[in-house]
Design an enzyme around this catalytic site. Structure first.
Site, mmCIF file in Angstrom:
data_model
loop_
_atom_site.group_PDB
_atom_site.id
_atom_site.type_symbol
_atom_site.label_atom_id
_atom_site.label_comp_id
_atom_site.label_asym_id
_atom_site.label_seq_id
_atom_site.Cartn_x
_atom_site.Cartn_y
_atom_site.Cartn_z
ATOM 1 N N SER B 8 7.234 10.330 29.567
ATOM 2 C CA SER B 8 6.942 11.734 29.307
ATOM 3 C C SER B 8 5.454 11.965 29.506
ATOM 4 O O SER B 8 4.656 11.030 29.447
ATOM 5 C CB SER B 8 7.338 12.097 27.867
ATOM 6 N N ASN B 10 4.128 14.506 27.639
ATOM 7 C CA ASN B 10 3.925 15.414 26.511
ATOM 8 C C ASN B 10 3.173 14.710 25.378
ATOM 9 O O ASN B 10 3.689 13.781 24.745
ATOM 10 C CB ASN B 10 5.308 15.887 26.041
ATOM 11 N N ALA B 11 1.940 15.172 25.135
ATOM 12 C CA ALA B 11 1.085 14.509 24.139
ATOM 13 C C ALA B 11 1.693 14.584 22.737
ATOM 14 O O ALA B 11 1.567 13.644 21.943
ATOM 15 C CB ALA B 11 -0.309 15.148 24.150
ATOM 16 N N ASP B 77 15.932 13.257 25.829
ATOM 17 C CA ASP B 77 16.328 14.569 26.336
ATOM 18 C C ASP B 77 16.895 15.337 25.153
ATOM 19 O O ASP B 77 17.528 14.749 24.272
ATOM 20 C CB ASP B 77 17.362 14.457 27.457
ATOM 21 N N SER B 78 16.654 16.620 25.136
ATOM 22 C CA SER B 78 17.098 17.397 23.988
ATOM 23 C C SER B 78 17.277 18.848 24.390
ATOM 24 O O SER B 78 16.865 19.261 25.473
ATOM 25 C CB SER B 78 16.073 17.301 22.852
ATOM 26 N N ASP B 162 12.745 27.555 19.347
ATOM 27 C CA ASP B 162 12.406 27.478 17.921
ATOM 28 C C ASP B 162 12.328 28.840 17.228
ATOM 29 O O ASP B 162 12.786 28.967 16.089
ATOM 30 C CB ASP B 162 11.081 26.725 17.726
ATOM 31 N N HIS B 187 16.020 17.137 15.099
ATOM 32 C CA HIS B 187 16.918 16.315 15.911
ATOM 33 C C HIS B 187 16.174 15.122 16.512
ATOM 34 O O HIS B 187 16.639 13.996 16.460
ATOM 35 C CB HIS B 187 17.526 17.196 16.989
ATOM 36 N N ARG B 188 14.992 15.371 17.099
ATOM 37 C CA ARG B 188 14.288 14.269 17.742
ATOM 38 C C ARG B 188 13.720 13.300 16.705
ATOM 39 O O ARG B 188 13.747 12.081 16.896
ATOM 40 C CB ARG B 188 13.186 14.754 18.677
#
Lengths: 201, 201
Positions: B8, B10-11, B77-78, B162, B187-188
């Site tokens: 990923s 994504n920080a 993945d979400s 969200d 969830h994550r």
């Protein structure tokens, strides 16, 4: 003379219902929502298609028609179910893009959503439910036309997602088939023929 | 020192993985796709998220990361699954409107599609799958945050859907919860804690 209301304003659907129910119901007269005044009945407010299934929506509409007019009422709901979208657009087929009846925008959105889905997973089906309510009976019949989607629209007939849908065993899209050919295999044609069989008994 | 790749860029996800896996894996270093060059590894072309499920996509990405780097690789993945949409947007959550990552357009489309769906049928869940691949093991774990949707976005935290999602038993949307509170029920977060448990064994 038997008068049946089709809870719709669609002239093509009225014609289809007359052609298919005609042989099954002697001296049949099929009227649509726009014909109520001509036989002295008041128009009524249609129910929103808020059901979770085609059958739910068809029944909602047929019950409302019978309740307001006292006439035996036929109503249908139909749409495209795409396997890679877990069966959606489904009951939302006509308003998938967020607006009702914008075929072009609905087709464009569907293709964009499916851009990364491999071709072999582009299986889909057109499905229809037709309900009949006459105060004594409630009948619901279903029809299905399986097939798969292509990524570029083709054909000028039909409406909705027809230009993207190739029925199983065919090479032409639903929008390339001539209307009689499509009627013979279509989801709504199948459902209406099943209803005709039931009403003829 | 154990170096794990998170497939990923994504920080926020990198930080979350460090916080949750840290206690489970001694001397852990978590790097992202943007850090490959810093440890002398070549970047690689990411695989498209073409799977039919969150688990499929997480595994696709984790396998690709391990194959190209030889590092134990974590990928996730979400997305949001809406019951009235048969579980969609699902794997298409980030590109529901046809473009990738346009949160505003995705939210607007979702609300428009659900306009005629009664409030009591606006149930939904955020779901995540996290995969781990190290050449010996392939692990996949899932997390779920059930709840329901509202019709007007609220809140400034988070991202994606969200602002439209109220977790079960709460009054605030996911975007109104502070990040630590959301991590605790998300969830994550759940999936990553399950993975940490497995890796600690």
């Amino acid at each position: 003379m038997t008068t049946i209301l089709l809870a719709s304003r669609n002239a093509k659907k009225l014609g289809e219902l007359r052609r298919i129910l005609g042989p099954a119901v002697p001296e049949l007269e099929v009227i649509g929502l726009d014909d109520l005044a001509s036989i002295g009945l008041a128009p009524y407010e249609e129910v929103p298609e808020s059901g979770a299934s085609f059958a739910d929506n068809a029944l909602l509409k047929a019950r409302a028609g019978f309740k307001h007019t006292g006439l035996p009422t036929v109503a249908d709901d139909s749409g495209l179910t795409v396997d890679a979208l877990n069966g959606m657009p489904g009951v939302l087929s006509a308003r998938w893009c967020g607006r009702h009846g914008d075929d072009r925008a609905n087709n464009d959105l569907l293709l964009a959503q499916l851009a990364d889905v491999p071709d072999e997973r582009l299986t889909a089906a057109f499905r229809a439910s037709v309900a009949y309510v006459d105060g004594e009976r409630e009948l619901v019949v279903d029809g299905e036309m399986p097939g798969s989607l292509i990524r570029e629209p083709r054909g000028e007939h039909g409406f909705g997602y027809d230009p993207l849908f190739v029925p199983a065993g065919r090479r032409q899209t639903s929008a390339e088939l001539d209307p009689a050919e499509k009627d013979a295999i279509s989801h709504r044609g199948q459902a209406l023929r099943l209803l005709a069989d039931l009403l003829a008994r």
